[in-house]
Design a protein around this motif. Structure first.
Motif, PDB file in Angstrom:
ATOM      1  N   GLN A 111      -1.616   0.828 -21.364  1.00  0.00           N
ATOM      2  CA  GLN A 111      -0.498   0.225 -20.812  1.00  0.00           C
ATOM      3  C   GLN A 111       0.695   1.144 -21.679  1.00  0.00           C
ATOM      4  N   THR A 112       1.810   1.475 -20.985  1.00  0.00           N
ATOM      5  CA  THR A 112       2.876   2.199 -21.630  1.00  0.00           C
ATOM      6  C   THR A 112       4.382   1.737 -21.323  1.00  0.00           C
ATOM      7  N   TRP A 113       5.105   1.531 -22.531  1.00  0.00           N
ATOM      8  CA  TRP A 113       6.349   1.278 -22.462  1.00  0.00           C
ATOM      9  C   TRP A 113       7.265   2.487 -22.706  1.00  0.00           C
ATOM     10  N   ARG A 114       8.252   2.703 -21.823  1.00  0.00           N
ATOM     11  CA  ARG A 114       9.083   3.995 -21.797  1.00  0.00           C
ATOM     12  C   ARG A 114      10.329   3.530 -22.174  1.00  0.00           C
ATOM     13  N   LEU A 115      10.786   4.093 -23.235  1.00  0.00           N
ATOM     14  CA  LEU A 115      12.350   3.725 -23.321  1.00  0.00           C
ATOM     15  C   LEU A 115      13.309   4.953 -23.129  1.00  0.00           C
ATOM     16  N   LEU A 116      13.975   4.793 -22.291  1.00  0.00           N
ATOM     17  CA  LEU A 116      14.807   5.789 -21.583  1.00  0.00           C
ATOM     18  C   LEU A 116      16.163   5.769 -22.275  1.00  0.00           C
ATOM     19  N   ARG A 117      16.531   6.874 -22.670  1.00  0.00           N
ATOM     20  CA  ARG A 117      17.984   7.433 -23.171  1.00  0.00           C
ATOM     21  C   ARG A 117      17.900   6.435 -24.433  1.00  0.00           C
ATOM     22  N   ALA A 118      16.858   6.693 -25.474  1.00  0.00           N
ATOM     23  CA  ALA A 118      16.941   5.900 -26.778  1.00  0.00           C
ATOM     24  C   ALA A 118      17.596   6.573 -27.841  1.00  0.00           C
ATOM     25  N   ARG A 119      18.162   5.829 -28.746  1.00  0.00           N
ATOM     26  CA  ARG A 119      18.885   6.418 -29.992  1.00  0.00           C
ATOM     27  C   ARG A 119      18.669   5.325 -31.185  1.00  0.00           C
ATOM     28  N   ILE A 120      18.563   5.911 -32.400  1.00  0.00           N
ATOM     29  CA  ILE A 120      18.399   4.980 -33.499  1.00  0.00           C
ATOM     30  C   ILE A 120      19.911   4.340 -33.657  1.00  0.00           C
ATOM     31  N   ILE A 121      19.982   3.046 -33.889  1.00  0.00           N
ATOM     32  CA  ILE A 121      21.216   2.508 -34.346  1.00  0.00           C
ATOM     33  C   ILE A 121      20.987   1.960 -35.852  1.00  0.00           C
ATOM     34  N   LYS A 122      20.004   1.886 -36.298  1.00  0.00           N
ATOM     35  CA  LYS A 122      19.942   1.255 -37.545  1.00  0.00           C
ATOM     36  C   LYS A 122      18.911   1.858 -38.327  1.00  0.00           C
ATOM     37  N   HIS A 123      18.910   2.171 -39.588  1.00  0.00           N
ATOM     38  CA  HIS A 123      17.782   2.617 -40.336  1.00  0.00           C
ATOM     39  C   HIS A 123      17.872   1.999 -41.685  1.00  0.00           C
ATOM     40  N   THR A 124      16.650   1.401 -42.097  1.00  0.00           N
ATOM     41  CA  THR A 124      17.090   0.722 -43.443  1.00  0.00           C
ATOM     42  C   THR A 124      15.571   1.077 -44.431  1.00  0.00           C
ATOM     43  N   SER A 125      15.805   1.433 -45.592  1.00  0.00           N
ATOM     44  CA  SER A 125      14.566   1.481 -46.592  1.00  0.00           C
ATOM     45  C   SER A 125      14.534   0.660 -47.239  1.00  0.00           C
ATOM     46  N   GLY A 126      13.446   0.201 -48.051  1.00  0.00           N
ATOM     47  CA  GLY A 126      13.413  -0.755 -49.308  1.00  0.00           C
ATOM     48  C   GLY A 126      12.888  -1.911 -48.649  1.00  0.00           C
ATOM     49  N   PRO A 127      12.811  -3.107 -49.314  1.00  0.00           N
ATOM     50  CA  PRO A 127      13.126  -2.980 -50.781  1.00  0.00           C
ATOM     51  C   PRO A 127      12.345  -2.408 -51.978  1.00  0.00           C
ATOM     52  N   MET A 128      13.121  -2.111 -52.984  1.00  0.00           N
ATOM     53  CA  MET A 128      12.394  -1.408 -53.859  1.00  0.00           C
ATOM     54  C   MET A 128      12.321  -2.315 -55.111  1.00  0.00           C
ATOM     55  N   ASN A 129      10.853  -2.426 -55.858  1.00  0.00           N
ATOM     56  CA  ASN A 129      10.843  -3.612 -56.857  1.00  0.00           C
ATOM     57  C   ASN A 129       9.930  -2.951 -57.846  1.00  0.00           C
ATOM     58  N   GLY A 130      10.459  -3.043 -58.696  1.00  0.00           N
ATOM     59  CA  GLY A 130       9.426  -2.106 -60.021  1.00  0.00           C
ATOM     60  C   GLY A 130       8.335  -3.199 -60.511  1.00  0.00           C
ATOM     61  N   LYS A 131       8.364  -4.226 -60.085  1.00  0.00           N
ATOM     62  CA  LYS A 131       7.170  -5.238 -60.410  1.00  0.00           C
ATOM     63  C   LYS A 131       6.261  -5.447 -59.061  1.00  0.00           C
TER      64      LYS A 131
END
Length: 150
Positions: A111-131
């Motif tokens: 099965q395939t889902w095709r998202l037409l005229r897609a664009r990124i609206i949010k990008h998040t990285s993390g969280p970062m945690n030293g422990k």
């Protein structure tokens, strides 16, 4: 093309094409894709002289839900470059993103889902945690105008 069978497919064998035709390699590898969907809105209407005390349901606009995709941070800037195109107003940045579900032995797209005229609206990285011991993750949210399935 969708492949019908009695037993449901598992969710963990999938490919993602971010509109560049690539479904192999780390840049196309995602741990999770969620929120694929669409809905058709309905408007209610009733004349004051209707014989029934009920409203009519009029089919209205359709809209697609936002899709969230997550992957481990791999040192790639491909998502940033795409987001940068979008935020700078490049109309060519809209893409057709495809999510392909595979069968258990990875020999067939079922099965395939095709998202037409897609664009990124949010990008998040993390969280970062030293422990922490978890994998560093990045998440993107895609908005798109139309969903097609096959």
């Amino acid at each position: 093309m969708a492949v019908l069978r009695e037993r449901p497919y598992v969710q963990f064998n999938f490919l993602v094409d971010l509109g560049d035709g690539v479904t192999d390699g780390p840049e196309a590898g995602f741990q999770e894709v969620s929120g694929i969907g669409m809905e058709v809105t309905v408007s209610e209407y009733r004349n004051g002289n209707e014989k029934e005390n009920a409203v009519r349901k009029i089919t209205g606009m359709n809209k697609a839900t936002d899709v969230t995709m997550k992957r481990g941070v791999i040192g790639s800037l491909n998502l940033y470059r795409w987001l940068n195109q979008i935020r700078n107003g490049d109309q060519a940045a809209l893409r057709t993103v495809q999510i392909h579900l595979q069968n258990e032995d990875h020999t067939q797209i079922v099965q395939t889902w095709r998202l037409l005229r897609a664009r990124i609206i949010k990008h998040t990285s993390g969280p970062m945690n030293g422990k922490g011991t978890d994998v560093a993750m990045e998440e993107l949210v895609l908005a798109y105008e139309r969903l097609e399935m096959e």
